[in-house]
Design a protein around this motif. Structure first.
Motif, PDB file in Angstrom:
ATOM      1  N   TYR A 152     -24.218  53.437  57.724  1.00 29.14           N
ATOM      2  CA  TYR A 152     -23.163  52.431  57.581  1.00 29.14           C
ATOM      3  C   TYR A 152     -21.889  52.851  58.302  1.00 29.14           C
ATOM      4  N   VAL A 153     -21.320  51.924  59.052  1.00 32.87           N
ATOM      5  CA  VAL A 153     -20.059  52.153  59.757  1.00 32.87           C
ATOM      6  C   VAL A 153     -18.948  51.495  58.951  1.00 32.87           C
ATOM      7  N   ILE A 154     -17.884  52.240  58.748  1.00 35.41           N
ATOM      8  CA  ILE A 154     -16.736  51.789  57.957  1.00 35.41           C
ATOM      9  C   ILE A 154     -15.529  51.679  58.872  1.00 35.41           C
ATOM     10  N   ASP A 155     -14.850  50.536  58.810  1.00 37.96           N
ATOM     11  CA  ASP A 155     -13.589  50.329  59.531  1.00 37.96           C
ATOM     12  C   ASP A 155     -12.482  50.609  58.526  1.00 37.96           C
ATOM     13  N   ALA A 156     -11.828  51.757  58.650  1.00 43.31           N
ATOM     14  CA  ALA A 156     -10.850  52.181  57.644  1.00 43.31           C
ATOM     15  C   ALA A 156      -9.439  52.234  58.205  1.00 43.31           C
ATOM     16  N   ALA A 157      -8.517  51.616  57.479  1.00 38.39           N
ATOM     17  CA  ALA A 157      -7.099  51.843  57.735  1.00 38.39           C
ATOM     18  C   ALA A 157      -6.812  53.241  57.199  1.00 38.39           C
ATOM     19  N   VAL A 158      -5.901  53.957  57.824  1.00 41.07           N
ATOM     20  CA  VAL A 158      -5.618  55.337  57.428  1.00 41.07           C
ATOM     21  C   VAL A 158      -4.205  55.434  56.874  1.00 41.07           C
ATOM     22  N   ALA A 159      -4.113  55.976  55.660  1.00 43.93           N
ATOM     23  CA  ALA A 159      -2.825  56.238  55.010  1.00 43.93           C
ATOM     24  C   ALA A 159      -2.682  57.752  54.906  1.00 43.93           C
ATOM     25  N   ALA A 160      -1.894  58.339  55.820  1.00 44.53           N
ATOM     26  CA  ALA A 160      -1.807  59.798  55.902  1.00 44.53           C
ATOM     27  C   ALA A 160      -0.414  60.346  55.649  1.00 44.53           C
ATOM     28  N   ASN A 161       0.540  59.475  55.261  1.00 40.91           N
ATOM     29  CA  ASN A 161       1.866  59.967  54.898  1.00 40.91           C
ATOM     30  C   ASN A 161       2.245  59.355  53.549  1.00 40.91           C
ATOM     31  N   ASP A 162       3.306  59.874  52.937  1.00 36.21           N
ATOM     32  CA  ASP A 162       3.679  59.431  51.589  1.00 36.21           C
ATOM     33  C   ASP A 162       3.885  57.918  51.498  1.00 36.21           C
ATOM     34  N   ALA A 163       4.632  57.344  52.431  1.00 33.61           N
ATOM     35  CA  ALA A 163       4.930  55.907  52.367  1.00 33.61           C
ATOM     36  C   ALA A 163       3.649  55.077  52.472  1.00 33.61           C
ATOM     37  N   PHE A 187      -7.377  57.518  52.474  1.00 38.64           N
ATOM     38  CA  PHE A 187      -6.163  58.255  52.128  1.00 38.64           C
ATOM     39  C   PHE A 187      -6.387  59.707  52.522  1.00 38.64           C
ATOM     40  N   VAL A 188      -5.458  60.253  53.288  1.00 38.19           N
ATOM     41  CA  VAL A 188      -5.540  61.631  53.767  1.00 38.19           C
ATOM     42  C   VAL A 188      -4.379  62.401  53.146  1.00 38.19           C
ATOM     43  N   PHE A 189      -4.706  63.506  52.474  1.00 39.25           N
ATOM     44  CA  PHE A 189      -3.693  64.319  51.794  1.00 39.25           C
ATOM     45  C   PHE A 189      -3.540  65.663  52.494  1.00 39.25           C
ATOM     46  N   ASN A 190      -2.371  66.271  52.329  1.00 33.34           N
ATOM     47  CA  ASN A 190      -2.130  67.564  52.980  1.00 33.34           C
ATOM     48  C   ASN A 190      -2.395  68.729  52.037  1.00 33.34           C
ATOM     49  N   GLU A 191      -2.972  68.444  50.867  1.00 34.22           N
ATOM     50  CA  GLU A 191      -3.352  69.549  49.981  1.00 34.22           C
ATOM     51  C   GLU A 191      -4.657  69.238  49.280  1.00 34.22           C
ATOM     52  N   ASN A 192      -5.428  70.268  49.043  1.00 34.20           N
ATOM     53  CA  ASN A 192      -6.688  70.172  48.315  1.00 34.20           C
ATOM     54  C   ASN A 192      -6.344  70.177  46.830  1.00 34.20           C
ATOM     55  N   ALA A 193      -6.447  69.010  46.193  1.00 26.54           N
ATOM     56  CA  ALA A 193      -6.015  68.871  44.799  1.00 26.54           C
ATOM     57  C   ALA A 193      -6.724  67.672  44.175  1.00 26.54           C
ATOM     58  N   VAL A 194      -6.453  67.451  42.907  1.00 25.08           N
ATOM     59  CA  VAL A 194      -6.910  66.246  42.226  1.00 25.08           C
ATOM     60  C   VAL A 194      -5.866  65.164  42.516  1.00 25.08           C
ATOM     61  N   HIS A 195      -6.261  64.138  43.244  1.00 22.28           N
ATOM     62  CA  HIS A 195      -5.364  63.045  43.600  1.00 22.28           C
ATOM     63  C   HIS A 195      -5.784  61.814  42.811  1.00 22.28           C
ATOM     64  N   CYS A 196      -4.899  61.340  41.934  1.00 23.01           N
ATOM     65  CA  CYS A 196      -5.195  60.207  41.057  1.00 23.01           C
ATOM     66  C   CYS A 196      -4.674  58.906  41.673  1.00 23.01           C
ATOM     67  N   PHE A 197      -5.363  57.825  41.348  1.00 24.05           N
ATOM     68  CA  PHE A 197      -5.025  56.505  41.860  1.00 24.05           C
ATOM     69  C   PHE A 197      -4.882  55.519  40.713  1.00 24.05           C
ATOM     70  N   TRP A 198      -4.128  54.443  40.976  1.00 18.76           N
ATOM     71  CA  TRP A 198      -4.049  53.329  40.049  1.00 18.76           C
ATOM     72  C   TRP A 198      -3.988  52.055  40.876  1.00 18.76           C
ATOM     73  N   MET A 199      -4.004  50.914  40.210  1.00 19.65           N
ATOM     74  CA  MET A 199      -4.175  49.639  40.906  1.00 19.65           C
ATOM     75  C   MET A 199      -2.989  48.682  40.739  1.00 19.65           C
ATOM     76  N   LYS A 200      -1.812  49.218  40.478  1.00 21.92           N
ATOM     77  CA  LYS A 200      -0.635  48.367  40.353  1.00 21.92           C
ATOM     78  C   LYS A 200      -0.429  47.579  41.651  1.00 21.92           C
ATOM     79  N   ASN A 201      -0.196  46.279  41.528  1.00 21.42           N
ATOM     80  CA  ASN A 201       0.005  45.377  42.667  1.00 21.42           C
ATOM     81  C   ASN A 201      -1.190  45.286  43.603  1.00 21.42           C
ATOM     82  N   THR A 202      -2.347  45.707  43.149  1.00 13.40           N
ATOM     83  CA  THR A 202      -3.576  45.609  43.922  1.00 13.40           C
ATOM     84  C   THR A 202      -4.307  44.377  43.422  1.00 13.40           C
TER      85      THR A 202
END
Length: 154
Positions: free
Chosen positions: A44-55, A75-90
Protein backbone atom coordinates in the motif's frame (compact mmCIF):
# COMPACT_ATOMS: atom_id res chain seq x y z
CA UNK A 1 8.98 8.39 30.80
CA UNK A 2 8.40 11.66 28.93
CA UNK A 3 4.90 12.27 27.62
CA UNK A 4 4.30 14.81 24.90
CA UNK A 5 0.70 15.68 24.06
CA UNK A 6 0.10 16.48 20.44
CA UNK A 7 -3.14 17.69 18.99
CA UNK A 8 -4.13 15.37 16.18
CA UNK A 9 -6.67 16.54 13.69
CA UNK A 10 -7.91 16.24 10.15
CA UNK A 11 -7.14 18.72 7.27
CA UNK A 12 -7.84 18.13 3.52
CA UNK A 13 -4.89 17.93 1.15
CA UNK A 14 -6.82 19.55 -1.69
CA UNK A 15 -8.27 23.03 -1.58
CA UNK A 16 -10.99 23.44 1.02
CA UNK A 17 -14.49 24.48 0.00
CA UNK A 18 -15.01 28.17 0.73
CA UNK A 19 -17.40 27.52 3.63
CA UNK A 20 -14.90 25.19 5.31
CA UNK A 21 -11.94 27.44 4.59
CA UNK A 22 -13.73 30.21 6.48
CA UNK A 23 -13.91 28.00 9.60
CA UNK A 24 -10.15 27.63 9.78
CA UNK A 25 -8.73 30.03 12.36
CA UNK A 26 -6.44 32.84 11.26
CA UNK A 27 -2.88 31.63 10.88
CA UNK A 28 -3.86 27.97 10.34
CA UNK A 29 -1.82 26.26 7.66
CA UNK A 30 -3.74 25.20 4.57
CA UNK A 31 -3.62 21.47 3.81
CA UNK A 32 -1.76 22.07 0.54
CA UNK A 33 0.99 23.93 2.44
CA UNK A 34 2.24 20.85 4.36
CA UNK A 35 5.23 18.99 2.89
CA UNK A 36 4.31 15.56 1.48
CA UNK A 37 5.87 12.10 1.71
CA UNK A 38 5.09 8.89 -0.15
CA UNK A 39 5.18 6.04 2.34
CA UNK A 40 4.61 2.33 1.86
CA UNK A 41 3.11 -0.25 4.17
CA UNK A 42 3.50 -3.59 2.44
CA UNK A 43 1.93 -3.14 -1.00
CA UNK A 44 0.00 0.00 0.00
CA UNK A 45 1.19 3.49 -0.94
CA UNK A 46 0.30 6.30 1.45
CA UNK A 47 0.18 9.98 0.49
CA UNK A 48 1.09 11.67 3.78
CA UNK A 49 1.23 15.31 4.75
CA UNK A 50 4.22 15.76 7.07
CA UNK A 51 4.05 17.62 10.38
CA UNK A 52 7.66 17.90 11.58
CA UNK A 53 7.67 21.09 13.67
CA UNK A 54 5.72 22.18 16.76
CA UNK A 55 3.23 24.41 14.91
CA UNK A 56 2.45 21.76 12.27
CA UNK A 57 2.13 18.99 14.87
CA UNK A 58 -0.21 21.14 16.97
CA UNK A 59 -2.49 21.80 14.00
CA UNK A 60 -2.23 18.33 12.52
CA UNK A 61 -5.41 17.37 10.71
CA UNK A 62 -7.68 19.80 12.57
CA UNK A 63 -10.66 21.29 10.74
CA UNK A 64 -10.63 18.78 7.88
CA UNK A 65 -13.91 17.20 6.89
CA UNK A 66 -12.47 14.30 4.87
CA UNK A 67 -9.38 12.37 3.84
CA UNK A 68 -8.81 10.38 0.68
CA UNK A 69 -8.69 6.60 0.92
CA UNK A 70 -4.87 6.45 1.14
CA UNK A 71 -4.20 9.93 2.53
CA UNK A 72 -2.93 10.62 6.01
CA UNK A 73 -0.63 12.72 8.13
CA UNK A 74 2.79 11.71 9.39
CA UNK A 75 3.97 13.32 12.62
CA UNK A 76 7.76 13.44 12.99
CA UNK A 77 9.25 14.07 16.45
CA UNK A 78 12.79 15.00 17.44
CA UNK A 79 12.84 12.68 20.44
CA UNK A 80 12.18 9.00 21.04
CA UNK A 81 9.35 9.16 23.59
CA UNK A 82 5.71 8.39 24.25
CA UNK A 83 3.83 10.95 22.14
CA UNK A 84 0.13 11.23 23.02
CA UNK A 85 -2.61 12.50 20.73
CA UNK A 86 -6.15 13.79 21.11
CA UNK A 87 -8.89 14.79 18.68
CA UNK A 88 -9.89 18.31 19.69
CA UNK A 89 -11.21 20.18 16.62
CA UNK A 90 -10.74 17.04 14.53
CA UNK A 91 -13.89 16.56 12.50
CA UNK A 92 -13.45 12.97 11.28
CA UNK A 93 -12.52 9.73 13.07
CA UNK A 94 -8.98 8.48 12.58
CA UNK A 95 -6.76 5.49 13.15
CA UNK A 96 -3.25 6.17 14.40
CA UNK A 97 -0.14 4.03 14.16
CA UNK A 98 2.79 4.78 16.47
CA UNK A 99 6.13 4.02 14.84
CA UNK A 100 9.72 3.47 16.03
CA UNK A 101 12.71 5.14 14.36
CA UNK A 102 13.33 1.98 12.30
CA UNK A 103 9.83 2.20 10.78
CA UNK A 104 8.24 -0.58 12.85
CA UNK A 105 4.65 0.03 13.96
CA UNK A 106 4.42 -0.60 17.71
CA UNK A 107 0.81 0.35 18.47
CA UNK A 108 -2.39 1.18 16.58
CA UNK A 109 -5.37 2.99 18.11
CA UNK A 110 -8.79 4.16 16.93
CA UNK A 111 -9.78 7.77 17.69
CA UNK A 112 -13.26 9.31 17.64
CA UNK A 113 -13.82 12.76 16.14
CA UNK A 114 -13.97 15.83 18.37
CA UNK A 115 -12.94 14.12 21.60
CA UNK A 116 -10.27 15.02 24.13
CA UNK A 117 -9.33 11.52 25.29
CA UNK A 118 -5.59 10.89 25.29
CA UNK A 119 -4.33 8.24 22.88
CA UNK A 120 -0.87 7.19 24.04
CA UNK A 121 1.22 4.29 22.77
CA UNK A 122 2.66 1.71 25.14
CA UNK A 123 6.06 2.13 23.48
CA UNK A 124 8.42 5.00 22.71
CA UNK A 125 8.64 6.15 19.12
CA UNK A 126 9.53 9.03 16.83
CA UNK A 127 6.65 8.89 14.33
CA UNK A 128 2.87 8.68 14.33
CA UNK A 129 0.77 8.13 11.22
CA UNK A 130 -2.90 9.13 11.15
CA UNK A 131 -5.15 7.59 8.51
CA UNK A 132 -8.93 7.39 7.98
CA UNK A 133 -10.56 5.31 10.73
CA UNK A 134 -10.25 1.59 10.05
CA UNK A 135 -7.58 1.96 7.34
CA UNK A 136 -4.92 -0.15 9.08
CA UNK A 137 -7.36 -2.95 9.98
CA UNK A 138 -8.86 -3.01 6.47
CA UNK A 139 -5.38 -3.44 4.97
CA UNK A 140 -4.27 -6.07 7.51
CA UNK A 141 -1.59 -3.74 8.86
CA UNK A 142 -0.70 -4.55 12.47
CA UNK A 143 2.03 -3.86 15.01
CA UNK A 144 5.27 -5.23 13.59
CA UNK A 145 4.56 -3.96 10.06
CA UNK A 146 7.33 -1.81 8.57
CA UNK A 147 6.56 1.63 7.14
CA UNK A 148 9.04 2.58 4.40
CA UNK A 149 9.91 6.02 3.06
CA UNK A 150 9.90 7.82 6.42
CA UNK A 151 11.78 11.12 6.46
CA UNK A 152 14.63 11.45 8.94
CA UNK A 153 13.61 12.41 12.46
CA UNK A 154 15.59 15.43 13.66
Amino acid sequence: MVRACVIAAVLPFAALPLAQAQTMPPGAKQPSDFPRAKLTAGMYVIDAAVAANDADREQGLMYRSKLGANEGMLFVFNENAVHCFWMKNTLIPLSIAFIRADGTITDIDEMQAETENNHCPRNNGVYALEMPKGWFAAKGIKPGTQIKGLPSAQ
